[in-house]
Design an enzyme around this catalytic site. Sequence first.
Site, PDB file in Angstrom:
ATOM      1  CD  GLU A  65      -5.760   5.496   0.482  1.00  0.00           C
ATOM      2  OE1 GLU A  65      -4.829   6.329   0.643  1.00  0.00           O
ATOM      3  OE2 GLU A  65      -5.864   4.477   1.181  1.00  0.00           O
ATOM      4  CG  HIS A  89      -1.824   1.152   1.354  1.00  0.00           C
ATOM      5  ND1 HIS A  89      -3.139   1.111   0.971  1.00  0.00           N
ATOM      6  CD2 HIS A  89      -1.613   2.414   1.806  1.00  0.00           C
ATOM      7  CE1 HIS A  89      -3.700   2.299   1.175  1.00  0.00           C
ATOM      8  NE2 HIS A  89      -2.789   3.103   1.693  1.00  0.00           N
ATOM      9  CD  GLU A  90       1.616   3.644   3.716  1.00  0.00           C
ATOM     10  OE1 GLU A  90       1.843   4.744   3.184  1.00  0.00           O
ATOM     11  OE2 GLU A  90       0.535   3.387   4.313  1.00  0.00           O
TER      12      GLU A  90
HETATM   13 ZN    ZN Z   1      -3.103   5.232   1.900  1.00  0.00          ZN
END
Ligand code: ZN
Length: 508
Positions: free
Chosen positions: A294, A264-265
């Site tokens: 995001e 995710h990061e």
């Molecule tokens: Zn995020």
Amino acid sequence: MDNTLNQLKARLAEIADLFKASEVLGWDMQTYMPPGGGEARSEQIATLQKLGHEKFTQAEIGQWLEELKPTLERLDPDSDDAGILRVAARDYDRARKVPTELVAEIARTTSMAHEVWAKARAEKNFQAFLPMLEKIIELKRRVSACFGEQDSPYDPLLDDYEPGMKAAQVRAVFDELKRDLVPLVKAIAAKPEVDDSVLHKDYDEQKQWDFGEAVIKRFGYDFSRGRQDKSVHPFTTSFSSSDVRITTRLMRNFIPSALMGTLHECGHALYEQGVAPELSRTPLADGTSLGVHESQSRMWENLVGRSRGFWKYFYPQLQAVFPENLGKVDLDVFYKALNKVKPSLIRVEADEVTYNLHTLLRFELEVDLMEGRLKAKDLPAAWNAKVKEYLGLDVPDDSQGVLQDVHWSAGYIGYFPTYTLGNILSVQFFEKAVQAVPSIPADIEHGEFGGLLGWLRENIHRHGRKYTPNELIQRVTGSPLNAKPYLAYLKKKYQALYGIGDEELRHN
Ligand code: ZN
């Protein structure tokens, strides 16, 4: 005229330096700073941010921007200089519209509110937090009022995170999402629960760390322009496109925490590493919005990292690292465990499907609060009713309900919808990428990600903040924000995983 533009750019570069320097201090605070350093560090960060804010809101900047309006008219709208002038004018306008005293009052209130909220949550006592929350909502209404007549008082708050988006636009898209998601979640909840015990075995932390780093190297995360460290809450921070850092959190008895968190990061970091170098030290050197940011993190975490194709390639490698835990576990058992859906009370622990209902209900409540349809004192009841309606669950106490998130105590109203906007956009963008580079799904099965990353770099990353989210979505996908592709993706994936026929989704 060129001279004014150069003066402006030189000043904006210094301002960017001040803010980036404060982010370096912030990164250190959350990774390596000894606990005793907190107080002094907060002062140092506040001073740099104050200097940056003062420098940026000087009347001289406004004069330059005014003088440069004819230049902006003449420039190619897609040029870097036009982007810099547009975005600087927008930022300047926002920064000048809210009076300094109001900004200071919000800072004071929210710094006090954090402790009050944390205590109220620990004691499951909403009443203890209520006066603070009422104060914060009142302050945010005052912020909103600084922007004059609006369709919704929520709009200026949302605009902070999603420039140019409106509450009505988001509501229409979320309503569509909700109509189909609630029956899907119900249908899944009616199926036998997936056994995910394989994920909860004992996993050596160093091996988890090494495996995650090996994966993101393949994704294209450049360690010569980045690094990974540990922190309590994982985050990504960018000091320039040549220094973009991520953090993760390791859990010995739950392997997805660090691994999926790292992916995710890394998605956030790939965006920042991909911003065109010539935009550095300008207001464009950042992601264009939280939602678009995001979309990148969730694309790499979910569309890539939770796909069967990805695991077809990486699972044998993970089995080789953890033979005692996974040696006798089939790929499909692992894949199903990793994609387990179960309605739960806590947002940050939610799966890919139910997560959206958590953010959606917060968005609806925030809009109702801002538009005056809901009073803060009635929040717990309204919250619990929505959790029952959307997730089918009873909320036993407010620490597992309305008090669970830090956001409102920090004054972040308008932030929650960005998570689901990211999910929706991740699929809109991914589908476009696959149309342009049809080998992407097969590449993923072979651990090759260059085609996907190259497309993202070219179409999204390099522009930084040059285009607003709505402009970027239109430009990249040829259509506006649209929940349909995301819904179709969720249904296809989870109906197959849970053996749910179309007719089972039709009873509402
Ligand atoms: Zn995020």
